[in-house]
Write an enzyme that holds these catalytic residues in place. Structure first.
Site, PDB file in Angstrom:
ATOM      1  N   LYS A   1       0.871  -1.175   0.000  1.00 43.68           N
ATOM      2  CA  LYS A   1       0.000   0.000   0.000  1.00 43.68           C
ATOM      3  C   LYS A   1       0.912   1.229   0.000  1.00 43.68           C
ATOM      4  CE  LYS A   1      -3.560   2.600   0.535  1.00 43.68           C
ATOM      5  NZ  LYS A   1      -4.148   2.959  -0.756  1.00 43.68           N
TER       6      LYS A   1
ATOM      7  N   GLY B   1      -3.904  -2.727 -15.312  1.00 41.14           N
ATOM      8  CA  GLY B   1      -5.190  -2.074 -15.580  1.00 41.14           C
ATOM      9  C   GLY B   1      -6.178  -3.135 -16.034  1.00 41.14           C
ATOM     10  N   GLY B   2      -6.930  -3.684 -15.090  1.00 40.19           N
ATOM     11  CA  GLY B   2      -7.997  -4.620 -15.428  1.00 40.19           C
ATOM     12  C   GLY B   2      -7.563  -6.040 -15.706  1.00 40.19           C
TER      13      GLY B   2
ATOM     14  N   GLY C   1      -4.439  -5.783  -9.709  1.00 42.94           N
ATOM     15  CA  GLY C   1      -4.985  -4.988  -8.616  1.00 42.94           C
ATOM     16  C   GLY C   1      -6.376  -5.404  -8.200  1.00 42.94           C
TER      17      GLY C   1
ATOM     18  N   CYS D   1      -1.838   9.330  -7.846  1.00 41.27           N
ATOM     19  CA  CYS D   1      -3.081   9.060  -7.109  1.00 41.27           C
ATOM     20  C   CYS D   1      -4.113  10.142  -7.399  1.00 41.27           C
ATOM     21  CB  CYS D   1      -2.835   8.988  -5.614  1.00 41.27           C
ATOM     22  SG  CYS D   1      -4.375   8.645  -4.740  1.00 41.27           S
TER      23      CYS D   1
ATOM     24  N   THR E   1      -5.303   4.569 -11.503  1.00 35.92           N
ATOM     25  CA  THR E   1      -6.740   4.621 -11.816  1.00 35.92           C
ATOM     26  C   THR E   1      -7.118   5.886 -12.593  1.00 35.92           C
ATOM     27  OG1 THR E   1      -7.086   5.610  -9.655  1.00 35.92           O
ATOM     28  CG2 THR E   1      -7.388   3.238  -9.816  1.00 35.92           C
TER      29      THR E   1
ATOM     30  N   LYS F   1       5.413   5.236 -11.170  1.00 35.63           N
ATOM     31  CA  LYS F   1       4.067   4.806 -11.565  1.00 35.63           C
ATOM     32  C   LYS F   1       3.286   5.987 -12.129  1.00 35.63           C
ATOM     33  CE  LYS F   1       0.103   2.254  -9.896  1.00 35.63           C
ATOM     34  NZ  LYS F   1      -0.371   1.414  -8.810  1.00 35.63           N
TER      35      LYS F   1
HETATM   36  C1  LIG Z   1      -8.544   0.233  -3.447  1.00 36.16           C
HETATM   37  C2  LIG Z   1      -7.346   0.639  -4.259  1.00 36.16           C
HETATM   38  C3  LIG Z   1      -6.264   1.241  -3.629  1.00 36.16           C
HETATM   39  C4  LIG Z   1      -5.142   1.639  -4.381  1.00 36.16           C
HETATM   40  N1  LIG Z   1      -4.069   2.189  -3.738  1.00 36.16           N
HETATM   41  C5  LIG Z   1      -2.953   2.495  -4.451  1.00 36.16           C
HETATM   42  C6  LIG Z   1      -1.782   2.985  -3.794  1.00 36.16           C
HETATM   43  O1  LIG Z   1      -1.716   3.099  -2.566  1.00 36.16           O
HETATM   44  N2  LIG Z   1      -0.709   3.324  -4.573  1.00 36.16           N
HETATM   45  C7  LIG Z   1      -0.734   3.176  -5.937  1.00 36.16           C
HETATM   46  O2  LIG Z   1       0.262   3.487  -6.596  1.00 36.16           O
HETATM   47  N3  LIG Z   1      -1.813   2.672  -6.570  1.00 36.16           N
HETATM   48  C8  LIG Z   1      -2.907   2.341  -5.865  1.00 36.16           C
HETATM   49  N4  LIG Z   1      -4.001   1.815  -6.511  1.00 36.16           N
HETATM   50  C9  LIG Z   1      -3.965   1.609  -7.978  1.00 36.16           C
HETATM   51  C10 LIG Z   1      -3.650   0.161  -8.339  1.00 36.16           C
HETATM   52  O3  LIG Z   1      -2.381  -0.219  -7.843  1.00 36.16           O
HETATM   53  C11 LIG Z   1      -3.674  -0.027  -9.883  1.00 36.16           C
HETATM   54  O4  LIG Z   1      -2.749   0.864 -10.465  1.00 36.16           O
HETATM   55  C12 LIG Z   1      -5.043   0.246 -10.494  1.00 36.16           C
HETATM   56  O5  LIG Z   1      -6.080  -0.198  -9.659  1.00 36.16           O
HETATM   57  C13 LIG Z   1      -5.210  -0.386 -11.898  1.00 36.16           C
HETATM   58  O6  LIG Z   1      -5.046  -1.772 -11.861  1.00 36.16           O
HETATM   59  P1  LIG Z   1      -6.295  -2.812 -11.693  1.00 36.16           P
HETATM   60  O7  LIG Z   1      -7.308  -2.438 -12.734  1.00 36.16           O
HETATM   61  O8  LIG Z   1      -5.697  -4.175 -11.880  1.00 36.16           O
HETATM   62  O9  LIG Z   1      -6.839  -2.597 -10.316  1.00 36.16           O
HETATM   63  C14 LIG Z   1      -5.123   1.425  -5.792  1.00 36.16           C
HETATM   64  C15 LIG Z   1      -6.212   0.812  -6.403  1.00 36.16           C
HETATM   65  C16 LIG Z   1      -7.316   0.402  -5.671  1.00 36.16           C
HETATM   66  C17 LIG Z   1      -8.462  -0.281  -6.366  1.00 36.16           C
END
Ligand SMILES: Cc1cc2nc3c(=O)[nH]c(=O)nc-3n(C[C@H](O)[C@H](O)[C@H](O)COP(=O)(O)O)c2cc1C
Length: 319
Positions: free
Chosen positions: A60, A259-260, A281, A146, A209, A181
């Site tokens: 995190k 991403g997804g 994620g 973020c 995101t 990132k």
């Molecule tokens: C609940 C949640 C918390 C997240 N917290 C962080 C974070 O602390 N730092 C970060 O760089 N990305 C964070 N992300 C982004 C994810 O690491 C990832 O880049 C993003 O969700 C896209 O990937 P996914 O579609 O597989 O979830 C978070 C995403 C979610 C859903």
């Protein structure tokens, strides 16, 4: 005659494919890394996931001091995705080192990537300095993307000059490889990828995101207290894939794609687009064992498609 023609083919398919990848000076046993914010500090998952089996995991986002994050509601499920506005709640880098990392250090063969966040350049540097003192971290992933904070975070990730300054400063403060990132909330992902590379990033990861929102029509209210939030999950996959493709064709440094991703085939698509590794994620929320299942799936995919080394897939998209 029949035995000499069939034997080599059989042994080619039954041989275990080599899933290992190497970038930023780190060897990962496979390209599947749990994404930041969806896998806690790793240890919360150890009863259900064999951490040693993963390519690695990102913590995190860590800040120099603990953060409480945004008020609820902070999560909302959408069609094929999820909105979150956690606001980078975390225990802070010092507590991570004493309470979480100390435990992780007892495990052999686990690749821990510390995801780092700050509101100012000094915050990022101070967090890196705290983490520099500890053993058991393979790399830092700098979250400049973020969408759920009002200062810092995405501000750095959407301004080229600020991004370059931040990455250069963090690179000189860091005693570990630096993965930057990137935010997808930009006009030109290639330009931001190039800025990170120019400033000394060892690798980039993307995407974070997408800024989005949802409304409860009956209540006439936003579904998330912060009103806007970050969209993740399968809904963003085609856009993320395009961005990874563009970034990978702009920079020389390795690209980590996400991403997804929910299946092994998704992971293969990102690698064909140019990713050296992938992160998973939101899939962890639907199935905490998603990373392990994707690794098993990659093994099978490689056998079925006669790929002996997974690195052969990287950038393998055909015209
Ligand atoms: C609940 C949640 C918390 C997240 N917290 C962080 C974070 O602390 N730092 C970060 O760089 N990305 C964070 N992300 C982004 C994810 O690491 C990832 O880049 C993003 O969700 C896209 O990937 P996914 O579609 O597989 O979830 C978070 C995403 C979610 C859903």
């Amino acid at each position: 005659m029949a035995t000499t023609t069939t034997a080599p083919a059989e042994s080619a398919t039954s041989r275990k494919p080599d899933l290992s990848v190497r970038f930023a000076g780190i060897t990962f046993k496979n390209p599947v890394i749990a994404a930041a914010g969806t896998f806690g500090y790793g240890i919360e998952f150890e009863d259900i996931v064999t951490l040693e089996k993963l390519g690695g995991f990102c913590t995190k986002g860590l800040s120099r001091e603990p953060m409480v994050g945004n008020p609820p509601p902070r999560l909302f499920e959408t069609a094929a995705g999820m909105l979150n506005s956690i606001g980078l709640q975390n225990i802070g880098a010092p507590a991570f080192v004493t309470e979480k990392l100390a435990h992780l250090q007892q495990k052999k063969n686990v690749v821990v990537i510390a995801n780092v966040f700050g509101y100012t350049r000094e915050d990022y540097v101070e967090t890196i300095r705290i983490l520099n003192e500890a053993e058991g971290i393979a790399a830092y992933e700098l979250n400049v993307s973020c969408p759920n904070t009002h200062e810092g975070g995405m501000v750095f990730g959407t301004n080229r000059t600020m991004l370059e300054e931040l990455v250069a400063t963090c690179k000189s403060a860091s005693r570990r490889p630096l993965i930057v990132k990137l935010s997808p909330n930009v006009t030109s992902i290639g330009a931001m990828a190039k800025a990170a590379e120019n400033a000394g990033a060892d690798a980039i990861s993307l995407v974070n995101t997408f800024v989005a929102m949802a409304i409860d029509a009956s209540a006439r209210k936003a579904r998330i207290s912060n009103i806007t939030a970050g969209l993740s999950g399968p809904a963003i996959k085609p856009i993320a894939l395009r961005m990874v493709y563009e970034a990978a064709h702009t920079v020389e440094i390795p690209v980590v794609g996400m991403g997804g991703i929910t299946t092994a085939e998704d992971a293969v698509e990102f690698m064909l687009a140019g990713a050296a590794a992938v992160q998973v994620g939101t899939a962890n929320f639907w199935d905490p064992c998603a990373t392990e299942k994707i690794i098993d799936g990659l093994q099978r995919w490689c056998v079925e498609h006669r790929v002996s080394r997974i690195t052969d897939l990287i950038g393998g998209l055909q015209a």
